[in-house]
Design a protein around this motif. Structure first.
Motif, PDB file in Angstrom:
ATOM      1  N   PRO A 179       0.835  -1.194   0.000  1.00 30.60           N
ATOM      2  CA  PRO A 179       0.000   0.000   0.000  1.00 30.60           C
ATOM      3  C   PRO A 179       0.879   1.257   0.000  1.00 30.60           C
ATOM      4  O   PRO A 179       2.085   1.166   0.187  1.00 30.60           O
ATOM      5  CB  PRO A 179      -0.775  -0.104   1.306  1.00 30.60           C
ATOM      6  CG  PRO A 179       0.061  -0.954   2.192  1.00 30.60           C
ATOM      7  CD  PRO A 179       0.918  -1.811   1.323  1.00 30.60           C
ATOM      8  N   LEU A 180       0.252   2.416  -0.200  1.00 30.36           N
ATOM      9  CA  LEU A 180       1.001   3.669  -0.114  1.00 30.36           C
ATOM     10  C   LEU A 180       1.531   3.827   1.301  1.00 30.36           C
ATOM     11  O   LEU A 180       0.889   3.410   2.263  1.00 30.36           O
ATOM     12  CB  LEU A 180       0.057   4.851  -0.365  1.00 30.36           C
ATOM     13  CG  LEU A 180      -0.320   5.208  -1.784  1.00 30.36           C
ATOM     14  CD1 LEU A 180      -1.108   6.515  -1.761  1.00 30.36           C
ATOM     15  CD2 LEU A 180       0.903   5.360  -2.666  1.00 30.36           C
ATOM     16  N   PRO A 203     -12.336   6.474  -4.005  1.00 28.46           N
ATOM     17  CA  PRO A 203     -13.191   5.418  -4.568  1.00 28.46           C
ATOM     18  C   PRO A 203     -12.405   4.178  -5.004  1.00 28.46           C
ATOM     19  O   PRO A 203     -12.997   3.243  -5.552  1.00 28.46           O
ATOM     20  CB  PRO A 203     -13.820   6.111  -5.780  1.00 28.46           C
ATOM     21  CG  PRO A 203     -12.765   7.072  -6.232  1.00 28.46           C
ATOM     22  CD  PRO A 203     -11.997   7.504  -5.012  1.00 28.46           C
ATOM     23  N   MET A 204     -11.082   4.171  -4.809  1.00 32.71           N
ATOM     24  CA  MET A 204     -10.246   2.989  -5.115  1.00 32.71           C
ATOM     25  C   MET A 204      -9.317   2.804  -3.934  1.00 32.71           C
ATOM     26  O   MET A 204      -8.103   2.913  -4.040  1.00 32.71           O
ATOM     27  CB  MET A 204      -9.458   3.226  -6.405  1.00 32.71           C
ATOM     28  CG  MET A 204     -10.340   3.442  -7.617  1.00 32.71           C
ATOM     29  SD  MET A 204      -9.385   3.440  -9.131  1.00 32.71           S
ATOM     30  CE  MET A 204     -10.703   3.589 -10.338  1.00 32.71           C
ATOM     31  N   CYS A 205      -9.906   2.504  -2.763  1.00 31.86           N
ATOM     32  CA  CYS A 205      -9.190   2.724  -1.502  1.00 31.86           C
ATOM     33  C   CYS A 205      -8.194   1.637  -1.147  1.00 31.86           C
ATOM     34  O   CYS A 205      -7.370   1.848  -0.250  1.00 31.86           O
ATOM     35  CB  CYS A 205     -10.192   2.928  -0.374  1.00 31.86           C
ATOM     36  SG  CYS A 205     -11.168   1.455  -0.007  1.00 31.86           S
ATOM     37  N   GLY A 206      -8.217   0.464  -1.829  1.00 28.53           N
ATOM     38  CA  GLY A 206      -7.261  -0.588  -1.464  1.00 28.53           C
ATOM     39  C   GLY A 206      -7.373  -0.890   0.024  1.00 28.53           C
ATOM     40  O   GLY A 206      -8.455  -1.171   0.548  1.00 28.53           O
ATOM     41  N   SER A 207      -6.253  -0.765   0.746  1.00 24.87           N
ATOM     42  CA  SER A 207      -6.305  -1.030   2.193  1.00 24.87           C
ATOM     43  C   SER A 207      -6.687   0.215   2.986  1.00 24.87           C
ATOM     44  O   SER A 207      -6.636   0.201   4.214  1.00 24.87           O
ATOM     45  CB  SER A 207      -4.969  -1.595   2.670  1.00 24.87           C
ATOM     46  OG  SER A 207      -3.941  -0.684   2.374  1.00 24.87           O
ATOM     47  N   THR A 209      -5.386   3.454   3.022  1.00 27.96           N
ATOM     48  CA  THR A 209      -4.372   4.353   3.600  1.00 27.96           C
ATOM     49  C   THR A 209      -4.756   5.835   3.511  1.00 27.96           C
ATOM     50  O   THR A 209      -4.633   6.568   4.498  1.00 27.96           O
ATOM     51  CB  THR A 209      -3.009   4.151   2.894  1.00 27.96           C
ATOM     52  OG1 THR A 209      -2.838   2.770   2.651  1.00 27.96           O
ATOM     53  CG2 THR A 209      -1.873   4.671   3.747  1.00 27.96           C
ATOM     54  N   ASP A 266     -14.122   0.476  -2.666  1.00 29.38           N
ATOM     55  CA  ASP A 266     -13.297  -0.304  -3.577  1.00 29.38           C
ATOM     56  C   ASP A 266     -14.225  -1.361  -4.165  1.00 29.38           C
ATOM     57  O   ASP A 266     -15.208  -1.757  -3.524  1.00 29.38           O
ATOM     58  CB  ASP A 266     -12.137  -0.973  -2.823  1.00 29.38           C
ATOM     59  CG  ASP A 266     -11.014  -1.421  -3.753  1.00 29.38           C
ATOM     60  OD1 ASP A 266      -9.949  -0.769  -3.758  1.00 29.38           O
ATOM     61  OD2 ASP A 266     -11.212  -2.427  -4.481  1.00 29.38           O
ATOM     62  N   ARG A 267     -13.897  -1.819  -5.366  1.00 29.26           N
ATOM     63  CA  ARG A 267     -14.824  -2.804  -5.936  1.00 29.26           C
ATOM     64  C   ARG A 267     -14.586  -4.190  -5.357  1.00 29.26           C
ATOM     65  O   ARG A 267     -15.411  -5.083  -5.522  1.00 29.26           O
ATOM     66  CB  ARG A 267     -14.734  -2.811  -7.451  1.00 29.26           C
ATOM     67  CG  ARG A 267     -13.433  -3.305  -7.970  1.00 29.26           C
ATOM     68  CD  ARG A 267     -13.475  -3.405  -9.464  1.00 29.26           C
ATOM     69  NE  ARG A 267     -12.157  -3.774  -9.939  1.00 29.26           N
ATOM     70  CZ  ARG A 267     -11.877  -3.995 -11.189  1.00 29.26           C
ATOM     71  NH1 ARG A 267     -12.816  -3.878 -12.094  1.00 29.26           N
ATOM     72  NH2 ARG A 267     -10.672  -4.327 -11.541  1.00 29.26           N
ATOM     73  N   HIS A 268     -13.469  -4.400  -4.689  1.00 26.84           N
ATOM     74  CA  HIS A 268     -13.177  -5.713  -4.118  1.00 26.84           C
ATOM     75  C   HIS A 268     -13.563  -5.804  -2.649  1.00 26.84           C
ATOM     76  O   HIS A 268     -13.173  -4.947  -1.844  1.00 26.84           O
ATOM     77  CB  HIS A 268     -11.680  -6.030  -4.264  1.00 26.84           C
ATOM     78  CG  HIS A 268     -11.334  -6.393  -5.668  1.00 26.84           C
ATOM     79  ND1 HIS A 268     -10.284  -5.797  -6.352  1.00 26.84           N
ATOM     80  CD2 HIS A 268     -11.911  -7.257  -6.535  1.00 26.84           C
ATOM     81  CE1 HIS A 268     -10.247  -6.298  -7.577  1.00 26.84           C
ATOM     82  NE2 HIS A 268     -11.214  -7.188  -7.708  1.00 26.84           N
ATOM     83  N   ASP A 294     -18.122   0.033  -7.356  1.00 27.68           N
ATOM     84  CA  ASP A 294     -17.273   0.291  -8.517  1.00 27.68           C
ATOM     85  C   ASP A 294     -17.161   1.808  -8.682  1.00 27.68           C
ATOM     86  O   ASP A 294     -18.186   2.504  -8.670  1.00 27.68           O
ATOM     87  CB  ASP A 294     -17.916  -0.343  -9.761  1.00 27.68           C
ATOM     88  CG  ASP A 294     -16.937  -0.355 -10.925  1.00 27.68           C
ATOM     89  OD1 ASP A 294     -16.278   0.689 -11.155  1.00 27.68           O
ATOM     90  OD2 ASP A 294     -16.820  -1.394 -11.587  1.00 27.68           O
ATOM     91  N   ALA A 295     -15.924   2.291  -8.828  1.00 25.74           N
ATOM     92  CA  ALA A 295     -15.716   3.747  -8.941  1.00 25.74           C
ATOM     93  C   ALA A 295     -16.465   4.316 -10.138  1.00 25.74           C
ATOM     94  O   ALA A 295     -16.832   5.497 -10.155  1.00 25.74           O
ATOM     95  CB  ALA A 295     -14.232   4.039  -9.075  1.00 25.74           C
ATOM     96  N   ASN A 310      -5.490   6.617  -5.796  1.00 26.88           N
ATOM     97  CA  ASN A 310      -4.236   6.067  -6.291  1.00 26.88           C
ATOM     98  C   ASN A 310      -4.663   4.870  -7.144  1.00 26.88           C
ATOM     99  O   ASN A 310      -4.697   3.752  -6.669  1.00 26.88           O
ATOM    100  CB  ASN A 310      -3.400   5.693  -5.047  1.00 26.88           C
ATOM    101  CG  ASN A 310      -2.300   4.706  -5.278  1.00 26.88           C
ATOM    102  OD1 ASN A 310      -2.056   3.848  -4.434  1.00 26.88           O
ATOM    103  ND2 ASN A 310      -1.633   4.816  -6.388  1.00 26.88           N
TER     104      ASN A 310
HETATM  105  C1  LIG Z   1      -3.155   0.856  -6.216  1.00 24.36           C
HETATM  106  S1  LIG Z   1      -4.490   0.220  -5.308  1.00 24.36           S
HETATM  107  C2  LIG Z   1      -4.817   1.451  -4.093  1.00 24.36           C
HETATM  108  C3  LIG Z   1      -3.925   1.285  -2.897  1.00 24.36           C
HETATM  109  C4  LIG Z   1      -4.291   2.212  -1.758  1.00 24.36           C
HETATM  110  N1  LIG Z   1      -4.001   3.602  -2.070  1.00 24.36           N
HETATM  111  C5  LIG Z   1      -3.576   1.785  -0.482  1.00 24.36           C
HETATM  112  O1  LIG Z   1      -2.704   2.532  -0.001  1.00 24.36           O
HETATM  113  O2  LIG Z   1      -3.839   0.680   0.005  1.00 24.36           O
HETATM  114  C6  LIG Z   1      -5.827   0.411  -6.438  1.00 24.36           C
HETATM  115  C7  LIG Z   1      -7.155  -0.116  -5.943  1.00 24.36           C
HETATM  116  O3  LIG Z   1      -8.140   0.236  -6.918  1.00 24.36           O
HETATM  117  C8  LIG Z   1      -9.147  -0.757  -6.898  1.00 24.36           C
HETATM  118  N2  LIG Z   1      -9.921  -0.644  -8.152  1.00 24.36           N
HETATM  119  C9  LIG Z   1      -9.479  -0.853  -9.417  1.00 24.36           C
HETATM  120  N3  LIG Z   1     -10.484  -0.586 -10.311  1.00 24.36           N
HETATM  121  C10 LIG Z   1     -11.547  -0.191  -9.558  1.00 24.36           C
HETATM  122  C11 LIG Z   1     -12.870   0.223  -9.893  1.00 24.36           C
HETATM  123  N4  LIG Z   1     -13.290   0.298 -11.139  1.00 24.36           N
HETATM  124  N5  LIG Z   1     -13.681   0.584  -8.866  1.00 24.36           N
HETATM  125  C12 LIG Z   1     -13.275   0.533  -7.581  1.00 24.36           C
HETATM  126  N6  LIG Z   1     -12.045   0.113  -7.217  1.00 24.36           N
HETATM  127  C13 LIG Z   1     -11.181  -0.233  -8.190  1.00 24.36           C
HETATM  128  C14 LIG Z   1      -8.382  -2.049  -6.739  1.00 24.36           C
HETATM  129  O4  LIG Z   1      -9.246  -3.049  -6.203  1.00 24.36           O
HETATM  130  C15 LIG Z   1      -7.266  -1.622  -5.772  1.00 24.36           C
HETATM  131  O5  LIG Z   1      -7.636  -1.918  -4.437  1.00 24.36           O
END
Ligand SMILES: C[S@@+](CC[C@H](N)C(=O)[O-])C[C@H]1O[C@@H](n2cnc3c(N)ncnc32)[C@H](O)[C@@H]1O
Length: 387
Positions: A179-180, A203-207, A209, A266-268, A294-295, A310
């Motif tokens: 993660p970042l 909207p793509m929050c991963g973990s 951060t 996040d979509r996951h 989904d973003a 990110n």
């Molecule tokens: C690079 S990671 C982000 C890491 C985050 N900044 C962290 O520090 O943990 C990108 C994230 O975008 C999510 N993602 C990709 N496409 C997406 C979408 N269309 N909608 C929502 N999330 C999406 C992925 O599941 C992933 O968790």
């Protein structure tokens, strides 16, 4: 032990490159004097107790280094003499385990490894001469970290008052992905100028951060409240003074609002679960609304606000193609649903703006470790963008 009381100690706080001015502003707000941003960090001055506050409060610094010696040098012999002239025995006990790190730009010395040994030997020799015993070396779990920074002519010696780097806030359990770093995430927020009171979305929050850093700011929670620091192993450490400072920081933590204005999705499902667990570990879950979405299709959580993301950057070709296809659709989705928002995208992909199809208002260079990235700012208006 000789406790130093001078009010004009010199410090250097390294930070991710691109965040120097923001870090300088942060240190100035902590009453640091002679604040001078340079490439990769900020030099500043103040009493030793400023190291407590800087470690506890800085969201952007990677470390806080205390300058204990230095001067001109030409070879290893000079470096040895400089390192030997520092009264190490008045800074820490001989039973502490040490680690020495040397960094250099344009140093005339041939081997950094040998320079590291030179500094380590000088420290140990000075201890043995004065006390008849010397600290042992432990690279993995040192009590005391010594840093030497070499330029073409100058060597500077520092004691690290942080210990573990400051992006480790003490709450993260889950380290399987990359993660970042927390101080880089806080830097994105500082550069975007987001302040509590304005809606926030990753909207793509991963973990999680970035959103968790925003939540810590909204809670007025000092980033170092949940961890220990290197200065606690130094001779001048004043436990009661440190406890008082920490208690003050604890007392000002705000209760969560009835309706959080910080959003993460996040979509996951796994990312959503991780973000929730991390927010709880950071004790800011009440400041954050976390959803699976989904973003490209999620509605804006408020009429206006700041979006920071990110987005993924594929390493494998098929991922890159899939991700490249996502950007224009995401750009269209933002225009359709996020008019009134400012979107800040942090990426190491130089082609991102082309793919996104919106005109970036700003492109701020910023380094993620050794990777040159950009923070792109987009003011979203409905339909076509101006310019
Ligand atoms: C690079 S990671 C982000 C890491 C985050 N900044 C962290 O520090 O943990 C990108 C994230 O975008 C999510 N993602 C990709 N496409 C997406 C979408 N269309 N909608 C929502 N999330 C999406 C992925 O599941 C992933 O968790």
């Amino acid at each position: 032990m000789n406790v130093r009381t001078t009010g004009a100690e010199r410090f250097f706080a390294p930070c991710p490159r691109g965040l120097e001015s923001a870090l300088a502003a942060e240190l100035t707000a902590l009453d640091a004097a002679d604040v001078k941003p340079t490439d990769g960090g900020v030099a500043f001055a103040g009493p030793l107790t400023l190291a407590y506050a800087a470690n506890l409060e800085s969201r952007l610094a990677s470390r806080v280094l205390w300058r204990v010696g230095g001067g001109g040098y030409r070879d290893e012999r000079d470096l040895n003499a400089l390192a030997r002239s520092v009264p190490w025995g008045s800074h820490f006990h001989a039973d502490r385990k040490i680690r020495v790190d040397v960094a250099a730009t344009r140093s005339p010395l041939k081997s950094l490894e040998f320079a590291t040994l030179t500094v380590k030997d000088a420290v140990c020799d000075r201890f043995r001469d004065e006390q008849g015993r010397r600290p042992s070396v432990d690279k993995r779990l040192p009590d005391v970290r010594i840093h030497a920074y070499l330029t073409d002519r100058e060597a500077t010696l520092y004691l690290d008052t942080s210990g573990e780097p400051l992006f480790k806030r003490g709450w993260r359990r889950d380290t399987e992905e990359a993660p970042l770093r927390e101080n880089l995430a806080a830097g994105l927020i500082a550069l975007a100028g987001w302040r509590p009171g304005t809606a926030f979305l990753d909207p793509m929050c991963g973990s999680g951060t970035i959103a968790i850093e925003a939540a810590m700011i909204a809670a007025d929670r000092a980033p170092g409240l949940a961890r220990s620091f290197g200065f606690q192993k130094l001779a001048w450490f004043d436990g009661p003074a440190w406890q008082r400072l920490k208690q003050k920081a604890r007392d000002r933590v705000r209760p969560p609002p009835a309706e959080p204005s910080i959003h993460a999705s996040d979509r996951h499902a796994a990312a959503v679960a991780k973000t929730r667990a991390n927010a709880a570990a950071a004790q800011v879950e009440g400041f954050l609304r976390v959803e699976q979405a989904d973003a490209l299709s999620r509605p804006a959580p408020a009429a206006s606000g700041v979006l920071i993301a990110n987005p993924p950057y594929g390493v494998r070709l098929e991922d890159r193609e899939r991700i490249a296809a996502m950007y224009p659709a995401w750009g269209d989705a933002l225009k359709a649903r996020y008019a009134g928002w400012t979107a800040w995208l942090f990426s190491g992909d130089p082609d991102l703006p082309k793919k996104f199809g919106l005109m970036a208002e700003r492109r701020i260079p910023l380094w993620n470790g050794a990777i040159e990235c950009r923070l792109y700012a987009y003011r979203i208006v409905s339909g076509r963008l101006p310019g």
